[in-house]
Design a protein around this motif. Structure first.
Motif, PDB file in Angstrom:
ATOM      1  N   PRO A  71      15.713  25.379  -8.410  1.00 35.64           N
ATOM      2  CA  PRO A  71      16.793  25.173  -9.380  1.00 35.64           C
ATOM      3  C   PRO A  71      17.978  24.475  -8.701  1.00 35.64           C
ATOM      4  O   PRO A  71      18.138  24.541  -7.484  1.00 35.64           O
ATOM      5  N   GLU A  72      18.794  23.819  -9.516  1.00 38.53           N
ATOM      6  CA  GLU A  72      19.978  23.158  -8.955  1.00 38.53           C
ATOM      7  C   GLU A  72      21.042  24.170  -8.544  1.00 38.53           C
ATOM      8  O   GLU A  72      21.865  23.886  -7.680  1.00 38.53           O
ATOM      9  N   ARG A  73      21.013  25.340  -9.165  1.00 38.17           N
ATOM     10  CA  ARG A  73      22.011  26.367  -8.836  1.00 38.17           C
ATOM     11  C   ARG A  73      21.361  27.741  -8.824  1.00 38.17           C
ATOM     12  O   ARG A  73      20.570  28.081  -9.698  1.00 38.17           O
ATOM     13  N   GLU A  74      21.718  28.515  -7.779  1.00 35.65           N
ATOM     14  CA  GLU A  74      21.305  29.923  -7.678  1.00 35.65           C
ATOM     15  C   GLU A  74      22.537  30.690  -7.210  1.00 35.65           C
ATOM     16  O   GLU A  74      22.863  30.667  -6.033  1.00 35.65           O
ATOM     17  N   GLY A  75      23.224  31.343  -8.138  1.00 37.89           N
ATOM     18  CA  GLY A  75      24.449  32.052  -7.770  1.00 37.89           C
ATOM     19  C   GLY A  75      25.473  31.074  -7.218  1.00 37.89           C
ATOM     20  O   GLY A  75      25.847  30.119  -7.876  1.00 37.89           O
ATOM     21  N   ASN A  76      25.914  31.320  -5.974  1.00 39.41           N
ATOM     22  CA  ASN A  76      26.904  30.424  -5.372  1.00 39.41           C
ATOM     23  C   ASN A  76      26.268  29.329  -4.514  1.00 39.41           C
ATOM     24  O   ASN A  76      26.940  28.643  -3.766  1.00 39.41           O
ATOM     25  N   LEU A  77      24.958  29.164  -4.627  1.00 35.48           N
ATOM     26  CA  LEU A  77      24.233  28.128  -3.890  1.00 35.48           C
ATOM     27  C   LEU A  77      23.978  26.949  -4.823  1.00 35.48           C
ATOM     28  O   LEU A  77      23.424  27.119  -5.913  1.00 35.48           O
ATOM     29  N   PHE A  78      24.409  25.759  -4.394  1.00 37.87           N
ATOM     30  CA  PHE A  78      24.271  24.549  -5.202  1.00 37.87           C
ATOM     31  C   PHE A  78      23.459  23.501  -4.456  1.00 37.87           C
ATOM     32  O   PHE A  78      23.601  23.335  -3.248  1.00 37.87           O
TER      33      PHE A  78
END
Length: 185
Positions: A71-78
């Motif tokens: 995914p493009e975003r996981e929580g605060n991970l981009f």
């Protein structure tokens, strides 16, 4: 923008230490280097420190099947460039006056400099550009008695005669910014 470099506390000597510890080089079927040098230290840091930080990864979907499923975003991970094509990345770098990573002149991906998944042509170019650094890896092969790949040593991959490769004193350091850290200095 604050850049934080996360490293392995368990294996501060990087890949060189790992090859000695595991007694074989990483391979397609066993990428312990990725786990020990990248994933485990990063997960630990994220669990302990990441509150309040946004974490950016420069991973792109076209680099591997596994990345294409991320995914493009996981929580605060981009992963802001996940869906970008290589040309889009290069265009962005040029349009914004940023510096290109010079290793892309001879490799498709900036893996560790002696990654066993690297094409022999990139190993050959690395040996040509950084002969003293390359010699350290050849010495690690000798010390462990294990070759870079099961069917090929680094010297075979570089297709060079040992005596002719390391005569130069020209060396400006590895351009991979320590990704394949030898654990020295």
């Amino acid at each position: 923008l604050e850049i934080i470099r996360v490293t392995s506390k368990r294996f501060p000597g990087g890949l060189a230490e790992l090859v000695g510890h595991y007694n074989f080089w990483p391979a397609m079927w066993n990428r312990y280097c990725t786990t020990e040098i990248k994933k485990r230290p990063l997960r630990k840091w994220l669990n302990e420190q990441a509150n309040g930080y946004d974490v950016l990864f420069g991973q792109r979907a076209e680099e591997s099947y596994a990345r294409s499923k991320m995914p493009e975003r996981e929580g605060n991970l981009f992963r802001p460039i996940l869906r970008w094509r290589k040309a889009e990345v290069l265009d962005y770098i040029t349009q914004h006056g940023l510096k290109h990573n010079p290793v892309y002149a001879y490799v498709e991906r900036a893996n560790c400099c002696v990654c066993p998944l690297t094409k022999p042509s990139a190993i050959k170019e690395y040996s040509r550009r950084y002969p003293l650094e390359f010699q350290k890896w050849v010495e690690i092969e000798k010390a462990t008695g294990k070759t870079w790949r099961a069917d090929k040593s680094l010297l075979q991959a570089a297709q060079v005669e040992q005596g002719s490769l390391f005569d130069t004193q020209e060396y400006s350091g590895c351009l991979l910014d320590g990704l394949c850290d030898l654990g020295e200095g």
